[in-house]
Design a protein around this motif. Structure first.
Motif, PDB file in Angstrom:
ATOM      1  N   ASN A 137     120.958 -32.040  91.273  1.00 48.06           N
ATOM      2  CA  ASN A 137     120.040 -32.962  91.933  1.00 48.06           C
ATOM      3  C   ASN A 137     119.434 -33.894  90.882  1.00 48.06           C
ATOM      4  OD1 ASN A 137     117.905 -34.260  93.240  1.00 48.06           O
ATOM      5  ND2 ASN A 137     117.333 -32.462  94.426  1.00 48.06           N
ATOM      6  N   ALA A 138     119.747 -35.195  90.987  1.00 44.23           N
ATOM      7  CA  ALA A 138     119.288 -36.159  89.987  1.00 44.23           C
ATOM      8  C   ALA A 138     117.768 -36.194  89.877  1.00 44.23           C
ATOM      9  CB  ALA A 138     119.828 -37.540  90.319  1.00 44.23           C
ATOM     10  N   LYS A 139     117.048 -35.955  90.994  1.00 45.64           N
ATOM     11  CA  LYS A 139     115.596 -35.994  90.970  1.00 45.64           C
ATOM     12  C   LYS A 139     115.002 -34.846  90.159  1.00 45.64           C
ATOM     13  CE  LYS A 139     115.073 -38.388  95.410  1.00 45.64           C
ATOM     14  NZ  LYS A 139     114.491 -38.308  96.780  1.00 45.64           N
ATOM     15  N   GLN A 140     115.778 -33.800  89.953  1.00 45.05           N
ATOM     16  CA  GLN A 140     115.283 -32.638  89.216  1.00 45.05           C
ATOM     17  C   GLN A 140     115.667 -32.666  87.742  1.00 45.05           C
ATOM     18  OE1 GLN A 140     116.957 -29.472  91.688  1.00 45.05           O
ATOM     19  NE2 GLN A 140     114.949 -29.144  92.618  1.00 45.05           N
ATOM     20  N   ARG A 141     116.409 -33.663  87.333  1.00 48.22           N
ATOM     21  CA  ARG A 141     116.808 -33.756  85.926  1.00 48.22           C
ATOM     22  C   ARG A 141     115.610 -34.129  85.055  1.00 48.22           C
ATOM     23  NH1 ARG A 141     122.571 -36.926  87.068  1.00 48.22           N
ATOM     24  NH2 ARG A 141     123.547 -35.115  88.084  1.00 48.22           N
ATOM     25  N   PRO A 142     115.641 -33.741  83.790  1.00 46.47           N
ATOM     26  CA  PRO A 142     114.501 -34.024  82.914  1.00 46.47           C
ATOM     27  C   PRO A 142     114.136 -35.501  82.892  1.00 46.47           C
ATOM     28  CG  PRO A 142     115.991 -32.491  81.840  1.00 46.47           C
ATOM     29  CD  PRO A 142     116.680 -32.951  83.098  1.00 46.47           C
ATOM     30  N   ASP A 143     112.863 -35.763  83.045  1.00 40.29           N
ATOM     31  CA  ASP A 143     112.364 -37.128  83.036  1.00 40.29           C
ATOM     32  C   ASP A 143     112.588 -37.747  81.649  1.00 40.29           C
ATOM     33  OD1 ASP A 143     109.749 -38.941  82.369  1.00 40.29           O
ATOM     34  OD2 ASP A 143     110.356 -39.161  84.469  1.00 40.29           O
ATOM     35  N   ARG A 144     113.256 -38.899  81.607  1.00 41.63           N
ATOM     36  CA  ARG A 144     113.611 -39.503  80.317  1.00 41.63           C
ATOM     37  C   ARG A 144     112.375 -39.937  79.520  1.00 41.63           C
ATOM     38  NH1 ARG A 144     119.102 -40.943  79.754  1.00 41.63           N
ATOM     39  NH2 ARG A 144     120.322 -40.692  81.667  1.00 41.63           N
ATOM     40  N   GLU A 145     111.349 -40.430  80.201  1.00 42.17           N
ATOM     41  CA  GLU A 145     110.139 -40.825  79.486  1.00 42.17           C
ATOM     42  C   GLU A 145     109.450 -39.619  78.867  1.00 42.17           C
ATOM     43  OE1 GLU A 145     107.522 -43.185  81.810  1.00 42.17           O
ATOM     44  OE2 GLU A 145     108.998 -44.771  82.191  1.00 42.17           O
ATOM     45  N   ALA A 146     109.426 -38.523  79.613  1.00 45.54           N
ATOM     46  CA  ALA A 146     108.826 -37.305  79.076  1.00 45.54           C
ATOM     47  C   ALA A 146     109.634 -36.790  77.890  1.00 45.54           C
ATOM     48  CB  ALA A 146     108.746 -36.240  80.166  1.00 45.54           C
ATOM     49  N   LEU A 147     110.963 -36.821  78.013  1.00 49.64           N
ATOM     50  CA  LEU A 147     111.819 -36.403  76.897  1.00 49.64           C
ATOM     51  C   LEU A 147     111.574 -37.271  75.667  1.00 49.64           C
ATOM     52  CD1 LEU A 147     115.269 -35.680  78.614  1.00 49.64           C
ATOM     53  CD2 LEU A 147     113.757 -34.004  77.526  1.00 49.64           C
ATOM     54  N   ASP A 148     111.443 -38.580  75.884  1.00 42.94           N
ATOM     55  CA  ASP A 148     111.238 -39.484  74.752  1.00 42.94           C
ATOM     56  C   ASP A 148     109.915 -39.205  74.063  1.00 42.94           C
ATOM     57  OD1 ASP A 148     112.023 -41.730  73.107  1.00 42.94           O
ATOM     58  OD2 ASP A 148     110.502 -42.900  74.153  1.00 42.94           O
ATOM     59  N   LEU A 149     108.862 -38.975  74.854  1.00 39.08           N
ATOM     60  CA  LEU A 149     107.555 -38.656  74.278  1.00 39.08           C
ATOM     61  C   LEU A 149     107.639 -37.388  73.441  1.00 39.08           C
ATOM     62  CD1 LEU A 149     104.521 -39.388  74.172  1.00 39.08           C
ATOM     63  CD2 LEU A 149     104.209 -37.969  76.206  1.00 39.08           C
ATOM     64  N   ARG A 150     108.295 -36.376  73.961  1.00 43.81           N
ATOM     65  CA  ARG A 150     108.431 -35.114  73.230  1.00 43.81           C
ATOM     66  C   ARG A 150     109.353 -35.283  72.023  1.00 43.81           C
ATOM     67  NH1 ARG A 150     107.626 -29.614  74.744  1.00 43.81           N
ATOM     68  NH2 ARG A 150     108.058 -28.388  72.871  1.00 43.81           N
ATOM     69  N   TYR A 151     110.416 -36.086  72.170  1.00 37.24           N
ATOM     70  CA  TYR A 151     111.380 -36.270  71.077  1.00 37.24           C
ATOM     71  C   TYR A 151     110.745 -37.017  69.910  1.00 37.24           C
ATOM     72  CZ  TYR A 151     115.629 -37.606  68.603  1.00 37.24           C
ATOM     73  OH  TYR A 151     116.594 -37.778  67.642  1.00 37.24           O
ATOM     74  N   GLN A 152     109.894 -38.003  70.204  1.00 40.79           N
ATOM     75  CA  GLN A 152     109.216 -38.724  69.120  1.00 40.79           C
ATOM     76  C   GLN A 152     108.320 -37.772  68.323  1.00 40.79           C
ATOM     77  OE1 GLN A 152     110.132 -41.696  68.204  1.00 40.79           O
ATOM     78  NE2 GLN A 152     111.520 -41.725  69.980  1.00 40.79           N
ATOM     79  N   LYS A 153     107.725 -36.835  69.008  1.00 42.81           N
ATOM     80  CA  LYS A 153     106.916 -35.835  68.302  1.00 42.81           C
ATOM     81  C   LYS A 153     107.810 -34.953  67.434  1.00 42.81           C
ATOM     82  CE  LYS A 153     103.587 -32.096  69.073  1.00 42.81           C
ATOM     83  NZ  LYS A 153     102.843 -31.293  70.073  1.00 42.81           N
ATOM     84  N   PHE A 154     108.995 -34.607  67.961  1.00 37.79           N
ATOM     85  CA  PHE A 154     109.949 -33.811  67.192  1.00 37.79           C
ATOM     86  C   PHE A 154     110.354 -34.552  65.919  1.00 37.79           C
ATOM     87  CE2 PHE A 154     114.525 -33.343  66.281  1.00 37.79           C
ATOM     88  CZ  PHE A 154     114.567 -32.009  65.898  1.00 37.79           C
ATOM     89  N   ARG A 155     110.631 -35.848  66.028  1.00 39.47           N
ATOM     90  CA  ARG A 155     111.070 -36.628  64.884  1.00 39.47           C
ATOM     91  C   ARG A 155     109.945 -36.813  63.866  1.00 39.47           C
ATOM     92  NH1 ARG A 155     113.798 -42.151  66.306  1.00 39.47           N
ATOM     93  NH2 ARG A 155     114.005 -42.066  64.032  1.00 39.47           N
ATOM     94  N   GLY A 156     108.711 -36.997  64.361  1.00 37.35           N
ATOM     95  CA  GLY A 156     107.603 -37.241  63.463  1.00 37.35           C
ATOM     96  C   GLY A 156     107.012 -35.983  62.874  1.00 37.35           C
ATOM     97  N   LYS A 157     107.290 -34.849  63.552  1.00 36.95           N
ATOM     98  CA  LYS A 157     106.731 -33.551  63.125  1.00 36.95           C
ATOM     99  C   LYS A 157     105.221 -33.632  63.038  1.00 36.95           C
ATOM    100  CE  LYS A 157     110.756 -31.667  62.854  1.00 36.95           C
ATOM    101  NZ  LYS A 157     111.184 -30.765  63.912  1.00 36.95           N
TER     102      LYS A 157
END
Length: 306
Positions: free
Chosen positions: A286-306
């Motif tokens: 279900n495409a509506k249940q897939r991880p939200d890309r904006e939320a992933l990006d926010l979390r990923y930027q934190k991962f990259r910046g540590k």
């Protein structure tokens, strides 16, 4: 010697204690529906067909109430009838006191009987709360209020120290906050489990007992939501790695492993984590249940910046 009413309640609470051992706290309907040996026969904890339930061996009153999540699920997973008074609202059967189930519920309300509340968290899965008390009934609106506080003198005789939720010595607001948090966590996990077909999004591991629903935006963050799109199903190990910033997921669903971890040499378990680098996570159908890309990006930027 305890009367049959108290003996039935004690036996039912002990059964719930035995089947509610998973960290998530939710239980399958099959486990709940299993007959419980009692005297020369068996009792049941609930009925599939009705919400307000009284075993035939119980002289009067009720043992349990149940809410159900239909197969199509809910649009809002927090719509569980929580109240500002510190408990849950529960609908009676339509028809008021002309209905036998409602009359039996009134008996338990007047006596302040300890009962079980089975809260549906996903199709076929329930989060059991016990012992509960019906502390008010509105026959005109056909609702009652269920709580897990007050009347501890009544609960003490029946619940014993084995019940999963102890009321003695706990401050009212703390208890209700803890209960509601656990219900919501169980509901979130059940929905995420269903979306990912009970398989880890990173490894494909299909063992529900080892899987957890990881929040993309942490639950403590003000931007966090309880929607499935804010979750990813992971094993306990990969969930810890994700929360610790050792593993990240970018907005294109690719997995990234921390550079320091990639440079570390150890045994096969660490190597299995390192091999995820550059792979894509598995996604819900279900495409509506897939991880939200904006939320992933926010979390990923934190991962990259540590």
């Amino acid at each position: 010697m305890l009367n049959i009413d108290l003996r039935i309640r004690q036996a039912a609470f002990k059964r719930l204690e035995a089947i509610s051992q998973a960290p998530s706290g939710d239980v399958s309907w099959n486990a709940i529906a299993e007959p419980l040996p009692f005297d020369d026969g068996a009792i049941y904890l609930a009925s599939r067909a009705i919400g307000i339930f009284k075993p035939k061996q119980m002289p009067d009153g009720i043992l349990s109430i149940k809410t159900v999540v239909p197969k199509q699920g809910r649009t809002n997973i927090y719509a569980d009838g929580t109240s500002d008074e510190g408990g849950f609202w529960y609908s009676l059967e339509a028809g008021g006191l002309t209905k036998s189930a409602n009359r039996q519920l009134m008996i338990s309300y007047e006596r302040k009987d300890p009962i079980i509340y089975l809260i549906g968290v996903a199709p076929g899965r329930y989060f059991p709360l016990w012992p509960c008390i019906i502390d008010s009934v509105d026959t005109q609106q056909e609702i009652c209020h269920v709580s897990m506080h007050d009347h501890t003198d009544v609960l003490r005789d029946v619940a014993e120290p084995t019940a999963a939720y102890r009321v003695d010595g706990l401050e009212k607001r703390h208890l209700i906050r803890e209960v509601k948090t656990r219900v919501h966590q169980a509901e979130f996990r059940a929905r995420v489990m269903q979306a990912y077909s009970s398989r880890c999004a990173m490894t494909g591991l299909p063992v529900p007992q080892l899987l957890e629903a990881a929040h993309i935006i942490p639950d403590s963050h003000q931007a966090s939501t309880a929607e499935v799109s804010n979750g990813v199903l992971l094993t306990g190990l990969h969930h810890r790695a994700y929360d610790a910033g050792l593993v990240g997921i970018d907005p294109n669903y690719r997995i990234h492993v921390d550079d320091a971890l990639l440079a570390t040499k150890d045994g096969p378990l660490l190597e299995s984590v390192k091999q995820l680098h550059g792979q894509q996570i598995s996604l819900p159908r279900n495409a509506k249940q897939r991880p939200d890309r904006e939320a992933l990006d926010l979390r990923y930027q934190k991962f990259r910046g540590k």
